[in-house]
Design a protein around this motif. Structure first.
Motif, mmCIF file in Angstrom:
data_model
loop_
_atom_site.group_PDB
_atom_site.id
_atom_site.type_symbol
_atom_site.label_atom_id
_atom_site.label_comp_id
_atom_site.label_asym_id
_atom_site.label_seq_id
_atom_site.Cartn_x
_atom_site.Cartn_y
_atom_site.Cartn_z
ATOM 1 N N ARG A 40 -12.804 -32.921 2.406
ATOM 2 C CA ARG A 40 -12.394 -32.772 1.515
ATOM 3 C C ARG A 40 -12.697 -31.216 0.404
ATOM 4 O O ARG A 40 -13.119 -31.516 0.263
ATOM 5 C CB ARG A 40 -12.608 -34.067 0.849
ATOM 6 C CG ARG A 40 -11.843 -35.167 1.253
ATOM 7 C CD ARG A 40 -12.668 -37.109 1.159
ATOM 8 N NE ARG A 40 -12.517 -37.258 -0.028
ATOM 9 C CZ ARG A 40 -13.630 -37.141 -1.179
ATOM 10 N NH1 ARG A 40 -14.445 -36.786 -0.665
ATOM 11 N NH2 ARG A 40 -13.097 -37.511 -2.401
ATOM 12 N N GLN A 42 -10.938 -29.514 -3.346
ATOM 13 C CA GLN A 42 -10.246 -29.906 -4.830
ATOM 14 C C GLN A 42 -9.112 -30.078 -4.616
ATOM 15 O O GLN A 42 -8.169 -30.130 -4.174
ATOM 16 C CB GLN A 42 -10.340 -28.874 -5.730
ATOM 17 C CG GLN A 42 -11.866 -28.715 -6.335
ATOM 18 C CD GLN A 42 -11.908 -26.982 -6.559
ATOM 19 O OE1 GLN A 42 -10.995 -27.171 -7.149
ATOM 20 N NE2 GLN A 42 -13.413 -26.477 -6.321
ATOM 21 N N LYS A 108 -12.973 -15.722 -0.809
ATOM 22 C CA LYS A 108 -13.574 -16.584 -1.600
ATOM 23 C C LYS A 108 -15.011 -17.246 -0.481
ATOM 24 O O LYS A 108 -13.852 -17.639 1.213
ATOM 25 C CB LYS A 108 -12.748 -18.502 -1.708
ATOM 26 C CG LYS A 108 -13.383 -19.775 -1.398
ATOM 27 C CD LYS A 108 -12.007 -20.743 -2.357
ATOM 28 C CE LYS A 108 -12.675 -22.119 -1.896
ATOM 29 N NZ LYS A 108 -11.855 -22.958 -2.708
#
Ligand code: BTN
Length: 242
Positions: A40, A42, A108
């Motif tokens: 999961r 954000q 990222k």
């Protein structure tokens, strides 16, 4: 500290959250999984990660006297634990894209999902979930994503990285317990992506520009707008584009 190593689980965050509801979980219990079937991210997104190539783990930490409006310190501590570890490995151009995406060379490489246990206006415990892209090479559907291997050309030992991040987390959570909020915030802000640079944002009214100046104590992003007004924004209302 107790480390539980699993081959597969739905989500290490979900696992620790349900464990903490059902039982008296030991403080600083860590769950690390080679594979997550329901990783999961954000804001309800999915976190996908190639099996056994990356680090996907969560830490359960109890907190004493942390007020709800101080919850952002957990985000800062988690970000700095990853940054401090990667700094030792000489990862280039480390930054934190608010609130807690860790970038190296503007890509990222790590995402963080924090889920708090709230009791009577206090954060009594937290689950800090960290997904660090380590030895994965292909990110074809995610042009903004990268890994340590892609950035440096070096493969890394997952267990050594895990130990290093956990050690940093312990040090930083000790700083929270001794109320060193200001030091934590100043250090976090020194890594903020695009700080003091002209940036473009999107909110429900459209695009606008401004300069990121820092974060408020509550974790809102402080942006100096073109008319020289400092405004704060929360994650649900603003997206930093570039
Ligand atoms: C994000 O950038 O959207 C946050 C991603 C967080 C992913 C980690 S992987 C370990 C932990 N378990 C989850 O299900 N999510 C977090």
């Amino acid at each position: 500290m107790r480390i539980i190593k699993l081959n597969a689980i739905d989500s290490t965050n979900l696992f620790l959250r349900s464990l903490s509801i059902d039982t008296n979980v030991e403080d600083f219990t860590v769950v690390v999984a080679k594979h997550q079937t329901k990783g999961r991210g954000q804001m309800g997104t999915v976190w996908s990660s190639q099996d056994a190539k990356n680090l996907t783990f969560s830490v359960f930490k109890r907190l004493v006297n942390l007020k709800l409006d101080q919850h952002f310190v957990i985000s800062m501590v988690a970000s700095l634990a990853v940054i401090n570890t990667l700094k030792k490995l000489n990862l280039p151009k480390l930054s934190v894209k608010w609130p807690n995406d860790i970038l190296s060379a503007n890509k990222k490489i790590c995402g963080i999902l924090i889920e708090n246990v709230i009791k009577q206006n206090n954060v009594s415990a937290t689950v800090v979930g960290i997904g660090l892209n380590v030895n994965q090479v292909n990110f074809s559907n995610l042009p903004q994503a990268s890994s340590l291997l892609n950035v440096t050309g070096i493969s890394y030992d997952l267990d050594e990285l895990l130990q290093s991040i956990l050690k940093e987390l312990e040090i930083l959570f000790d700083l929270v317990e001794s109320n060193h909020f200001k030091t934590i915030k100043t250090t976090y802000e020194s890594y903020l992506f695009r700080k003091d640079k002209p940036s473009t944002f999107k909110n429900e009214e459209g695009l606008f520009s401004g300069f990121i100046k820092g974060v408020s104590n509550e974790g809102l992003l402080e942006v100096l707008l073109e008319d020289n007004i400092l405004k704060t924004f929360d994650l649900k209302t603003i997206k930093l584009l570039y």
